[in-house]
Design an enzyme around this catalytic site. Structure first.
Site, PDB file in Angstrom:
ATOM      1  N   SER A 106       0.797  -1.225   0.000  1.00 24.70           N
ATOM      2  CA  SER A 106       0.000   0.000   0.000  1.00 24.70           C
ATOM      3  C   SER A 106       0.831   1.276   0.000  1.00 24.70           C
ATOM      4  O   SER A 106       0.322   2.336  -0.341  1.00 24.70           O
ATOM      5  CB  SER A 106      -0.944   0.010   1.209  1.00 24.70           C
ATOM      6  OG  SER A 106      -0.226   0.212   2.406  1.00 24.70           O
ATOM      7  N   LYS A 116       0.106   4.410   6.866  1.00 22.53           N
ATOM      8  CA  LYS A 116      -0.385   5.293   5.802  1.00 22.53           C
ATOM      9  C   LYS A 116       0.285   6.664   5.948  1.00 22.53           C
ATOM     10  O   LYS A 116       0.969   6.945   6.928  1.00 22.53           O
ATOM     11  CB  LYS A 116      -1.910   5.483   5.887  1.00 22.53           C
ATOM     12  CG  LYS A 116      -2.728   4.200   5.833  1.00 22.53           C
ATOM     13  CD  LYS A 116      -2.666   3.503   4.494  1.00 22.53           C
ATOM     14  CE  LYS A 116      -3.434   2.182   4.505  1.00 22.53           C
ATOM     15  NZ  LYS A 116      -3.212   1.408   3.264  1.00 22.53           N
TER      16      LYS A 116
END
Length: 422
Positions: A70, A124
């Site tokens: 990711s 993230k």
């Protein structure tokens, strides 16, 4: 042969842990710097950290590997541990400050993710801050109606909600949102392969564990992930990496040896004592893991012990003796392994260095099995199990325990230890 396999497994699991099964996965205030060294703010000549500070450093930093994609291309993830990037996490970075836009953070799942069954931390990038309005337009991110420049993502990447699975509730960023206090919007750099705030909403401040501040593996591509960290923060990172944290990639041992042989030569040329200690530590461990170079492993560990005692660095002395015990065991000298392992225990306990203590106890248990002394082996095994159970969650003791079970079954020593459920 079984000795080399045993050492390889044991050494690997004690030096690196995955960030999360699902995704992935600390600057320091004056108070923390003073915890490490009272004179830290007054001088830059402190070369190392003594053993009494190992526990403090472990409370500040940890190293994790990235099993998912990711955050590509900034960070490369892989379910194969040694094919993934490793990052250094500052766990105290937000004790006296707030997350900044662009920070790469590690956080616990929010309520929506928890309802979906997620339990492991995510990683993230912070995109929007409390009080800001965020929306998506034609594959781009807008903050307070202004296009957000994002140099860290590939130019072909688009940011939309197509990545979100359809459900009863529409994706969070299907419409513009204004962030409430103490809440952050986060996205992965790999926008087309990231399950993030677009879908499940915001990250509460209380859920943030820390910040990923440096990629530390592969060695050839180490990078700082936050260019705004100041000199004192970098200094603490170096203290941790040189005195506590290190990585052992079993599929790159020869490359690692070549790298740290050069580092050792440069450190000695420049009279860089911490660099010398770092190189000697890696060289000791890598040569032990190769199995065929146990004499060299012992030589490097003895050099490490000499430097540590010369400069009175208790933590490095503890680790040197632990490596000497392992090297002696690999050389089929269990009595020598026991002698060095016994020297580790009081130092490790004094320094609160649980990993070195665990390694020594484990080595002592196996050495006594090899010497056919089952009663002593059982005593040391039980003590090592107690240390394992006392390790914090960040040390990923479940993975250590699982792999230790494989080792003991492989060695077929359950009968000696009187254990049937490992």
């Amino acid at each position: 042969m079984w000795i080399n396999k045993t050492l390889l497994t044991c050494l690997s699991i004690l030096t690196a842990v995955s960030l999360t099964k699902a995704e992935i996965l600390p600057v320091q205030s004056k108070k923390l710097l003073q915890q490490i060294h009272p004179e830290a703010l007054a001088t830059e000549n402190i070369a190392s950290v003594d053993g009494s500070n190992i526990k403090t450093l472990r409370e500040i930093f940890e190293i994790r590997w990235i099993p998912a994609a990711s955050m590509a291309n900034t960070l490369q993830g892989s379910p194969q541990q040694w094919q993934a990037d490793f990052v250094l996490i500052d766990k105290t970075v937000y004790d006296n400050g707030l997350p900044k836009r662009g920070d790469i953070i590690i956080f616990k799942p929010n309520d929506n993710l928890t309802k979906e069954g997620y339990t492991d931390p995510f990683i993230k990038r912070v995109i929007a801050l409390p009080g800001e309005k965020v929306e998506l337009r034609k594959g781009k991110v807008y903050i307070n109606n202004k296009l957000l420049p994002e140099s860290y993502i590939d130019s072909k990447q688009v940011t939309n909600i197509d990545v979100c699975a359809s459900g009863e509730q529409p994706p969070f960023l299907s419409k513009s949102q204004t962030l409430p206090p103490n809440s952050y919007l986060v996205l992965g750099d790999n926008r087309q392969n990231s399950y993030d705030s677009r879908c499940w909403g915001l990250v509460p401040r209380k859920n943030i564990i820390g910040q990923a501040v440096r990629r530390v593996w592969p060695l050839s591509t180490q990078i700082n992930l936050d260019k705004n960290r100041h000199q004192q923060q970098h200094y603490l990172e170096e203290l941790f990496l040189k005195n506590v944290g290190f990585i052992i990639p079993p599929n790159n041992l020869n490359d690692g040896i070549a790298f740290f042989q050069k580092q050792l030569a440069n450190a000695r040329k420049n009279q860089d004592m911490t660099g010398e200690i770092t190189a000697l530590r890696h060289l000791s461990m890598y040569n032990i893991m190769l199995g065929i170079k146990n004499e060299q492993a012992m030589n490097y560990a003895q050099q490490l012990l000499k430097v540590a005692r010369q400069h009175k660095i208790s933590g490095a002395e503890t680790q040197a003796l632990a490596y000497m015990s392992l090297a002696a065991f690999a050389k089929l000298e269990p009595n020598l392994a026991i002698e060095y392992g016994q020297q580790v225990l009081p130092l490790a306990q004094k320094n609160q260095d649980q990993i070195s203590e665990y390694m020594a106890l484990w080595s002592l248990a196996i050495a006594h099995v090899y010497s056919n002394d089952c009663s002593q082996a059982k005593i040391f095994y039980d003590r090592s199990s107690s240390i394992l159970n006392s390790l914090p969650v960040s040390e990923n003791k479940n993975m250590i325990q699982e792999q230790m079970s494989v080792i003991f079954k492989q060695l077929n020593i359950q009968q000696c230890l009187g254990i049937s459920n490992i």
